[in-house]
Scaffold this active site. Structure first.
Site: not given
Ligand code: PMP
Length: 292
Positions: A159
């Protein structure tokens, strides 16, 4: 909901081991992360004062940093405790936490040595639950002209702030075309995800979702897969072609912020809310709210 500008927000923020007033949380305008997009972050929810999947999020934060060679100045335990402190000290109940690792302004040349900072903000977001599955809350998606890059081109499981340049472009283009968000295909033409959420399809009462080989394997995605398996719902992770979407009984998105949100439209194709989506959204709601 009215958005308050961050520099006017009341409350405190955790910054490099100290809790400081949010209004005092300042950085130099030319800090390294602002210029080069070299930082990492997390988005975490808390419900009834309890952080959901805190350890998983902090593990991902540390892994995200390592993937792009940022040396972590704090331990996992310290960061987890800091997240709890941000909530407890402000008596927050339902809301969102944003841990953010960023580099300072000690040296602005590319790839230079810089102090690594950790800042953690927490805000109350009462009543903003997406898992309320109604057609009114369902989203429309527009297939993006952009394609998700391969894991050989970008650190797709990190991230990293810089990667969110593209997510911003994807979503803004969809909104400009009067959709809520985008549907992204990957570099091979398979369905990937949306701008900040993962995607699931229901085919013949089975749950199908793309293999997370070139996009973030979301914590909510993994949670939904577990919840489905507990109910003996068949889960299939596979490469999905966009033309298959025509056959889907239902479509939904998952993410920390959007929880489980159904999709009512992809381009010119419309969907109703499938029973399986309602069941899983309800299971997710019960899990995050500790309702057995
Ligand atoms: N894909 C992207 C690009 C994201 O930014 C997120 C949000 N974190 C997700 C998927 C979903 O991830 P999560 O369920 O861990 O929030």
């Amino acid at each position: 909901m009215k958005q308050i500008s961050l520099d006017q927000m009341e409350g405190i923020i955790w910054h490099n081991k100290e809790l400081i007033a949010n209004v005092d949380a300042k950085a130099h305008l030319l800090n390294y992360t602002l210029q080069y997009g070299y930082g990492v972050f997390e988005g975490i929810r808390f419900y009834n004062g309890k952080i959901f999947k805190l350890e998983e999020h902090i593990d991902r934060l540390i892994a995200s940093a390592l993937m792009i060679n940022i040396e972590m100045p704090y331990s996992k335990q310290e960061i987890m405790k800091a997240c709890v402190d941000v909530i407890d000290k402000q008596k927050l109940i339902n809301g969102y936490l944003r841990p953010f690792i960023w580099l300072g302004a000690d040296n602005w040349m590319i790839a230079s040595q810089n102090i690594v900072n950790i800042t953690i903000a927490g805000v109350e977001r009462e009543g903003e639950y997406y898992s309320d599955i109604t057609l009114k809350n369902a989203m429309s998606l527009k297939t993006s002209k952009w394609r998700k890059a391969s894991h050989e081109s970008l650190p797709v499981q990190s991230k990293a702030t810089g990667l969110y340049l593209m997510n911003t472009i994807y979503k803004k283009e969809a909104i400009a075309a009067n959709y809520d968000d985008c549907l992204l295909l990957d570099y091979r033409g398979y369905v990937a995800e949306s701008s900040t959420s993962n995607i699931f399809f229901i085919f013949d009462n089975e749950l199908h979702t793309p293999i997370a080989d070139c996009f973030l394997n979301g914590i909510t995605r993994q949670t939904i897969i577990d919840l489905a398996k507990k109910r003996n719902i068949k889960v299939v992770e596979r490469h999905i072609l966009p033309e298959e979407i025509l056959q889907a009984q239902g479509v939904f998105l998952t993410g920390t912020a959007m929880e489980v949100t159904s999709v009512k439209q992809i381009d010119n194709q419309y969907f109703t809310i499938d029973e399986l989506t309602k069941i899983l959204a309800n299971d997710y709601y019960n899990l995050v709210h500790d309702i057995i």
